[in-house]
Design an enzyme around this catalytic site. Structure first.
Site, PDB file in Angstrom:
ATOM      1  N   LYS A  81       0.849  -1.187   0.000  1.00 27.77           N
ATOM      2  CA  LYS A  81       0.000   0.000   0.000  1.00 27.77           C
ATOM      3  C   LYS A  81       0.886   1.238   0.000  1.00 27.77           C
ATOM      4  O   LYS A  81       1.953   1.252   0.615  1.00 27.77           O
ATOM      5  CB  LYS A  81      -0.867   0.002   1.267  1.00 27.77           C
ATOM      6  CG  LYS A  81      -2.109   0.861   1.171  1.00 27.77           C
ATOM      7  CD  LYS A  81      -3.252   0.152   0.479  1.00 27.77           C
ATOM      8  CE  LYS A  81      -4.415   1.094   0.246  1.00 27.77           C
ATOM      9  NZ  LYS A  81      -5.551   0.466  -0.412  1.00 27.77           N
ATOM     10  N   GLY A 183     -21.232   6.782   2.806  1.00 21.18           N
ATOM     11  CA  GLY A 183     -20.229   7.130   1.801  1.00 21.18           C
ATOM     12  C   GLY A 183     -20.796   7.011   0.402  1.00 21.18           C
ATOM     13  O   GLY A 183     -21.301   5.948   0.010  1.00 21.18           O
ATOM     14  N   GLY A 185     -19.064   7.960  -2.508  1.00 22.73           N
ATOM     15  CA  GLY A 185     -17.980   8.204  -3.458  1.00 22.73           C
ATOM     16  C   GLY A 185     -18.021   7.174  -4.572  1.00 22.73           C
ATOM     17  O   GLY A 185     -19.086   6.667  -4.947  1.00 22.73           O
ATOM     18  N   VAL A 187     -17.083   4.020  -4.760  1.00 24.36           N
ATOM     19  CA  VAL A 187     -17.639   2.707  -4.427  1.00 24.36           C
ATOM     20  C   VAL A 187     -19.086   2.831  -3.944  1.00 24.36           C
ATOM     21  O   VAL A 187     -19.983   2.135  -4.436  1.00 24.36           O
ATOM     22  CB  VAL A 187     -16.765   2.017  -3.351  1.00 24.36           C
ATOM     23  CG1 VAL A 187     -17.416   0.736  -2.864  1.00 24.36           C
ATOM     24  CG2 VAL A 187     -15.374   1.733  -3.906  1.00 24.36           C
TER      25      VAL A 187
HETATM   26  P1  NAD Z   1     -14.007   7.982  -2.500  1.00 24.30           P
HETATM   27  O1  NAD Z   1     -13.020   8.967  -2.026  1.00 24.30           O
HETATM   28  O2  NAD Z   1     -14.445   8.007  -3.926  1.00 24.30           O
HETATM   29  O3  NAD Z   1     -15.342   8.058  -1.627  1.00 24.30           O
HETATM   30  C1  NAD Z   1     -15.343   8.086  -0.235  1.00 24.30           C
HETATM   31  C2  NAD Z   1     -16.566   8.874   0.161  1.00 24.30           C
HETATM   32  O4  NAD Z   1     -16.747   8.748   1.586  1.00 24.30           O
HETATM   33  C3  NAD Z   1     -16.447  10.368  -0.135  1.00 24.30           C
HETATM   34  O5  NAD Z   1     -17.618  10.799  -0.812  1.00 24.30           O
HETATM   35  C4  NAD Z   1     -16.307  11.001   1.254  1.00 24.30           C
HETATM   36  O6  NAD Z   1     -16.857  12.299   1.315  1.00 24.30           O
HETATM   37  C5  NAD Z   1     -17.098  10.031   2.089  1.00 24.30           C
HETATM   38  N1  NAD Z   1     -16.795  10.034   3.522  1.00 24.30           N
HETATM   39  C6  NAD Z   1     -15.593  10.166   4.148  1.00 24.30           C
HETATM   40  N2  NAD Z   1     -15.763  10.079   5.475  1.00 24.30           N
HETATM   41  C7  NAD Z   1     -17.085   9.889   5.697  1.00 24.30           C
HETATM   42  C8  NAD Z   1     -17.886   9.712   6.855  1.00 24.30           C
HETATM   43  N3  NAD Z   1     -17.356   9.734   8.080  1.00 24.30           N
HETATM   44  N4  NAD Z   1     -19.215   9.528   6.718  1.00 24.30           N
HETATM   45  C9  NAD Z   1     -19.782   9.511   5.477  1.00 24.30           C
HETATM   46  N5  NAD Z   1     -19.070   9.674   4.341  1.00 24.30           N
HETATM   47  C10 NAD Z   1     -17.735   9.848   4.451  1.00 24.30           C
HETATM   48  O7  NAD Z   1     -13.413   6.541  -2.101  1.00 24.30           O
HETATM   49  P2  NAD Z   1     -13.850   5.132  -2.651  1.00 24.30           P
HETATM   50  O8  NAD Z   1     -12.902   4.714  -3.714  1.00 24.30           O
HETATM   51  O9  NAD Z   1     -15.308   5.128  -2.881  1.00 24.30           O
HETATM   52  O10 NAD Z   1     -13.518   4.202  -1.385  1.00 24.30           O
HETATM   53  C11 NAD Z   1     -14.405   4.092  -0.291  1.00 24.30           C
HETATM   54  C12 NAD Z   1     -13.887   3.011   0.642  1.00 24.30           C
HETATM   55  O11 NAD Z   1     -13.792   1.768  -0.051  1.00 24.30           O
HETATM   56  C13 NAD Z   1     -12.488   3.266   1.214  1.00 24.30           C
HETATM   57  O12 NAD Z   1     -12.412   2.714   2.518  1.00 24.30           O
HETATM   58  C14 NAD Z   1     -11.584   2.489   0.293  1.00 24.30           C
HETATM   59  O13 NAD Z   1     -10.352   2.143   0.897  1.00 24.30           O
HETATM   60  C15 NAD Z   1     -12.459   1.279   0.050  1.00 24.30           C
HETATM   61  N6  NAD Z   1     -12.129   0.548  -1.165  1.00 24.30           N
HETATM   62  C16 NAD Z   1     -12.158   1.180  -2.366  1.00 24.30           C
HETATM   63  C17 NAD Z   1     -11.887   0.450  -3.501  1.00 24.30           C
HETATM   64  C18 NAD Z   1     -11.963   1.063  -4.873  1.00 24.30           C
HETATM   65  O14 NAD Z   1     -11.935   0.316  -5.852  1.00 24.30           O
HETATM   66  N7  NAD Z   1     -12.093   2.374  -4.999  1.00 24.30           N
HETATM   67  C19 NAD Z   1     -11.561  -0.914  -3.415  1.00 24.30           C
HETATM   68  C20 NAD Z   1     -11.567  -1.525  -2.161  1.00 24.30           C
HETATM   69  C21 NAD Z   1     -11.854  -0.779  -1.048  1.00 24.30           C
END
Ligand code: NAD
Length: 354
Positions: A81, A183, A185, A187
């Site tokens: 990572k 969340g 975002g 995902v």
């Molecule tokens: P992202 O940055 O696109 O979205 C994250 C979202 O969460 C944002 O909209 C942010 O404003 C929101 N957020 C942050 N803190 C918050 C809270 N306390 N309450 C509510 N919303 C909150 O990230 P992502 O790529 O969607 O990833 C989300 C999670 O999934 C992370 O933990 C990441 O490590 C995990 N993940 C992502 C992937 C991937 O393919 N992108 C793969 C495996 C795991």
């Protein structure tokens, strides 16, 4: 400050490197947990941390999670990572990304980088100018997999949610079920769209309230403030924001019989998996249900290195293995009296030779 090798999250990591580039202002951590199964593959996170210790904790926990995730997904990759420490201005410059690419290149392929929170496809393209050990790059060919792993992660989570609903509630349809999504975002929005298309009723929350409001408007969902999403009485809680959300206090509050979402490192401490089970809440181990993205970007990376296009059909075939993997873990947990995360951890540790 605690030395990281005596910190509770240090787990015999093979390498932990601090990268600092004075010219660009880049400060980053590269952590390789295990390369037993192959090069350490895992996303790089760009985040403004409270302090260096906080960033180190994230790098140690996330890289171990990647060892477990890649092993459980049957990928020939170890766990690594990257964490880039954003300044309080949260500015990310091309020079920082170039320096970060140089640091990855210097590892000679022991770490393969992809997107994580705060990093985009465009950032991967910038890094690819300095190293070939980066994936999640846009695909020139519509028939090939590649690019942002978020949609693949979301699809895998959706399939895992369906398996969880069947296992816990005995229902093979999501129609009319109420799901709380934390969340919105990359995902979370993908998961929410899949769920809405399957007829689920949604309640959404995001610290970016405008983002949650836009998605709620699009999907006809309800929206609550972030502090209330874990109190929503519903059929399933789907955490898709940041980690360490399940602790003694939040588990006591949770009003859903199932937890299934994509956030990494959802359990604040190891005892919180058994604590969820003790409340009768079915937990989908995070690194098993959220493997869709790493499956896609790993197949993309391996295909590029062998000069082949990455077949989307193969990615989809592997995504469809996620529900059966989860069901196997839940069955073993019930048979053994262990919590699902304990069963998954033991399986992953065996696979990585620990
Ligand atoms: P992202 O940055 O696109 O979205 C994250 C979202 O969460 C944002 O909209 C942010 O404003 C929101 N957020 C942050 N803190 C918050 C809270 N306390 N309450 C509510 N919303 C909150 O990230 P992502 O790529 O969607 O990833 C989300 C999670 O999934 C992370 O933990 C990441 O490590 C995990 N993940 C992502 C992937 C991937 O393919 N992108 C793969 C495996 C795991």
């Amino acid at each position: 400050m605690t030395a990281f090798w005596t910190a509770p999250d240090f787990d015999d990591h093979e390498m932990v490197q601090l990268v600092h580039d004075r010219a660009s202002g880049l400060t980053a951590i590269l952590a390789l947990h295990s390369t037993h199964l192959g090069p350490g593959a895992g996303g790089t996170r760009f985040w403004h941390y409270a302090d260096g210790e906080d960033a180190m904790r994230d790098a140690l926990r996330l890289s171990r999670g990647m060892s477990y995730k890649n092993a459980m997904a049957g990928l020939p990759m170890g766990g690594g990572k990257g964490v880039i420490l954003a300044g309080s201005d949260r500015i990310k410059t091309p020079e920082m990304l170039a320096a970060f690419g140089d640091a990855i290149e210097a590892l000679g392929g022991r770490y393969v980088c992809a997107e994580d929170v705060g990093m985009t496809e465009a950032d991967m393209v910038a890094i690819s100018k300095r190293t070939q050990h980066v994936t999640g790059l846009p695909s020139a060919d519509g028939a090939a997999a590649g690019g942002d792993p978020g949609p693949f992660t979301a699809t895998g989570i959706y399939l895992g949610i369906k398996a969880a609903v069947l296992h816990k509630l005995g229902k093979d349809s999501l129609a009319g079920l109420h799901v709380a999504v934390q969340g919105c975002g990359s995902v979370g929005s993908g998961v929410a769209r899949h769920l809405a298309a399957a007829g689920a009723r949604l309640t959404l929350a995001d610290i970016d309230e405008a983002r949650a409001a836009r998605l709620a408007g699009e999907l006809g969902a309800a929206q609550v403030p972030t502090g209330e999403i874990m109190d929503v009485a519903c059929d399933l809680f789907s955490p898709n924001a940041l980690g360490a959300i399940f602790d003694d206090a939040s588990i006591a509050r949770l009003a859903a019989p199932i937890v299934a979402g994509g956030a990494n490192n959802q359990l604040a401490r190891p005892e919180h998996g058994p604590a969820l089970a003790a409340r009768g809440i079915l937990y989908a181990p995070d690194y098993v249900i959220n493997a869709g993205g790493i499956i896609a970007v790993t197949l993309e990376y391996l295909a590029r290195r062998s000069g082949e296009p990455c077949a989307i059909a193969e990615v989809q075939r592997r995504l469809k293995e996620i529900p059966a993997r989860l069901s196997g873990i839940w069955q073993k947990a019930e048979a053994s009296g262990l919590a699902p995360d304990q069963v998954a951890d033991a399986m992953a540790q065996r696979l990585i030779g620990r």
